[in-house]
Structures are given as structure tokens and as C-alpha cells.
Design an enzyme around this catalytic site. Sequence first.
Site, PDB file in Angstrom:
ATOM      1  N   GLY A  82       0.845  -1.189   0.000  1.00  0.00           N
ATOM      2  CA  GLY A  82       0.000   0.000   0.000  1.00  0.00           C
ATOM      3  C   GLY A  82       0.873   1.229   0.000  1.00  0.00           C
ATOM      4  O   GLY A  82       1.888   1.293   0.714  1.00  0.00           O
ATOM      5  N   GLY A 113       0.652   4.227   1.173  1.00  0.00           N
ATOM      6  CA  GLY A 113       0.857   4.911   2.433  1.00  0.00           C
ATOM      7  C   GLY A 113       1.797   4.154   3.354  1.00  0.00           C
ATOM      8  O   GLY A 113       2.775   4.708   3.865  1.00  0.00           O
ATOM      9  N   ASN A 121       3.868   1.820   2.533  1.00  0.00           N
ATOM     10  CA  ASN A 121       5.186   1.758   1.903  1.00  0.00           C
ATOM     11  C   ASN A 121       6.005   3.003   2.204  1.00  0.00           C
ATOM     12  O   ASN A 121       7.191   2.923   2.562  1.00  0.00           O
ATOM     13  CB  ASN A 121       5.048   1.611   0.382  1.00  0.00           C
ATOM     14  CG  ASN A 121       4.613   0.228  -0.043  1.00  0.00           C
ATOM     15  OD1 ASN A 121       4.530  -0.692   0.766  1.00  0.00           O
ATOM     16  ND2 ASN A 121       4.314   0.081  -1.319  1.00  0.00           N
ATOM     17  N   GLU A 137      -4.748   6.457  -3.106  1.00  0.00           N
ATOM     18  CA  GLU A 137      -5.379   5.165  -2.862  1.00  0.00           C
ATOM     19  C   GLU A 137      -6.368   5.260  -1.700  1.00  0.00           C
ATOM     20  O   GLU A 137      -6.900   4.251  -1.254  1.00  0.00           O
ATOM     21  CB  GLU A 137      -4.328   4.087  -2.590  1.00  0.00           C
ATOM     22  CG  GLU A 137      -3.562   3.685  -3.841  1.00  0.00           C
ATOM     23  CD  GLU A 137      -2.572   2.551  -3.596  1.00  0.00           C
ATOM     24  OE1 GLU A 137      -2.179   1.912  -4.576  1.00  0.00           O
ATOM     25  OE2 GLU A 137      -2.182   2.307  -2.432  1.00  0.00           O
ATOM     26  N   ASN A 174       4.855  10.488 -12.143  1.00  0.00           N
ATOM     27  CA  ASN A 174       5.591   9.851 -13.223  1.00  0.00           C
ATOM     28  C   ASN A 174       4.949  10.277 -14.550  1.00  0.00           C
ATOM     29  O   ASN A 174       4.017  11.094 -14.571  1.00  0.00           O
ATOM     30  CB  ASN A 174       5.626   8.327 -13.055  1.00  0.00           C
ATOM     31  CG  ASN A 174       4.237   7.694 -13.053  1.00  0.00           C
ATOM     32  OD1 ASN A 174       3.267   8.275 -13.548  1.00  0.00           O
ATOM     33  ND2 ASN A 174       4.137   6.493 -12.498  1.00  0.00           N
ATOM     34  N   GLY A 231       8.598   3.839  -6.449  1.00  0.00           N
ATOM     35  CA  GLY A 231       8.121   5.215  -6.429  1.00  0.00           C
ATOM     36  C   GLY A 231       7.754   5.678  -5.029  1.00  0.00           C
ATOM     37  O   GLY A 231       7.946   6.851  -4.679  1.00  0.00           O
ATOM     38  N   ASP A 232       7.243   4.773  -4.209  1.00  0.00           N
ATOM     39  CA  ASP A 232       6.914   5.118  -2.828  1.00  0.00           C
ATOM     40  C   ASP A 232       8.177   5.400  -2.023  1.00  0.00           C
ATOM     41  O   ASP A 232       8.208   6.317  -1.199  1.00  0.00           O
ATOM     42  CB  ASP A 232       6.127   3.982  -2.170  1.00  0.00           C
ATOM     43  CG  ASP A 232       4.831   3.682  -2.903  1.00  0.00           C
ATOM     44  OD1 ASP A 232       4.228   4.614  -3.451  1.00  0.00           O
ATOM     45  OD2 ASP A 232       4.436   2.495  -2.942  1.00  0.00           O
TER      46      ASP A 232
END
Length: 299
Positions: A41, A43, A45, A141, A184, A249-250
Site C-alpha cells: 500500500g 501509504g 510503503n 489510494e 511519473n 516510487g513510494d
Amino acid sequence: MYDYDLLVVGSANADLVIGVERRPAAGETVLGGDLSTHPGGKGANQAVAAARLGARTALLARVGEDGHGRLLLDSLRSAGVDPSGVLAGGAPTGVALITVDPSGDNSIVVSPGANARLTPADVRAAEGLLRASRVVSAQLEIPLETVAEVVRNLPSGTRFVLNPSPPRPLPAEVLAACDPLIVNEHEARVILGADAGAEPEDWARGLLAMGPRSVVVTLGAEGALVYDGSGAARVASVKVDAVDTTGAGDAFTAALAWRLGAGAALAQAAGYAARVGAAAVTRAGAQESYPTAGEVEQL
């Protein structure tokens, strides 16, 4: 004095991961490897990635009262994240279905579950966490109205960072609070629409015109582009052999938010974040792949 370097407001999912030789086309079935379950997830992550780097981190999220929820809470505690803002109940824990091909590229389908029940009222009830945090980051999300409520309740002097993933049109009040908005290529094109342009500089320029205080465009192995009122700058990454890009990305967003809160300039923070993202793709999984500060320095 802030109790937390970073408060993440966002999702917490169980990642169900299958390795495939190639991702299926429409109407096609392919055989994959064994199913593995990991805490994930966007958040959760981000919170784990920041805590691994040494940031004092808290998470405001919602999970189910089930095994996946317990998996996530255990992972947060193990990484050093304060889970006092993680609420339980209302729906099953969110799940992400992830396929990973031999190159490390992934495709993801998310069932939000309890994430969709993180409400504006939950944000208002977490006023103490917001006041105690130097930087607040969010993603999409969770409901957009919940993110908007974060912006409305942001204390003076607290920086707001947003990765609009999965992307959708954003209200002006949310865009105006972003410092930076992190996207991105896909996210930039969705938000900008038909007039996105062909180059990252075009995307960054167009997004900045929509109201954010600064913009960061992530470019995968090519690093990132940062853009604010003083102009644009390219930031290089580190060349590595990618194993799994899930959650990279997280990791980038978490590292960037933390370094900005510590006083780094935007380009400097993005350069560090690019190295963190590069380190993350060298190992399988999302949260399991996140490096410590020492491992980043060794790149």
C-alpha cells in the site's frame, strides 16, 4: 519542536504477488509462479521507507480486523513506524494484485477495502498527529475528499507532499498545497490531459501552471526532473540491475519528503530520493526492499 519528521496519510494493503514470464493480454490466461503475500500500500510503503532511512515517522491509515491487517501492523512496528494513527475495522484490509515480469516491471490492480473508509472525520480526529509532523505526504489510494481534508487541516509551517497515484483530476485547493507534486509520466499525462506535451519539461511546466508550489517528475532509471519558480533541473539516478520495481516510487517519495523536511533544496532531496529508489529495485518486494541510510550511501 516536531515529534515526527513525516506523517503519511494513505493506504495500507496486502500485496499478493505472482511472477510471470509475461503479462496477459485481454482475454488471455498465463501461468505464473507461487503466490507470495507482502505488506504494501502506498501509504504504508512510504512510512516504512522513511522509517528505514531514519526518519521519525507516523501513519494515518485504515486496515481491516483480519490477518492482512495484522501483517501490516507488524511490518510497521518492525520498521519503527508509529502505528497509533492506524485505525481498524469497517471493511477488509485492502489488497493489491501484482504481476511481475522477468525484467522487474509490474502491473497492479488494487481492491481498496478499508482504505476507502478512511474519512475526512478520521483526519479531523487526528489533529494531534498533524500538528506534531514537520511534513505530511499523501497519495490517492484513499478517497480524494480525505486528502482534501488533510490540506484544509494542515498546520501553518507544515509541508505537504502529494503523489497523485492512481491519477485523477485534482481540485485547486489540493494542487495549491503541493510542495512538491510528484508524478511519473503516466500520472502527468492523466492530470494534464491532451495538452501534456512530449517532454518531461513540458509536463513539469504545465503542472506548475496548475498551482503547485513545485513539481517533481520521476523518470525511472533516468532519475527525475525538478521544477519550481526558479526553473527546471535534471537529477541523475544510479545505474543498477532491477529485480522488482514494486514500491520504488513510494521509496522515492518518502525519501524526498524526509529530506525536504530536513532542509534540503528540492534538487538535492530529489537526488537522494533517486538513489533510494534505485536501491529499492535491486531487491524483490516493496517494503522488504527498502534500504537503510547506510545502504543508500554505499551505492
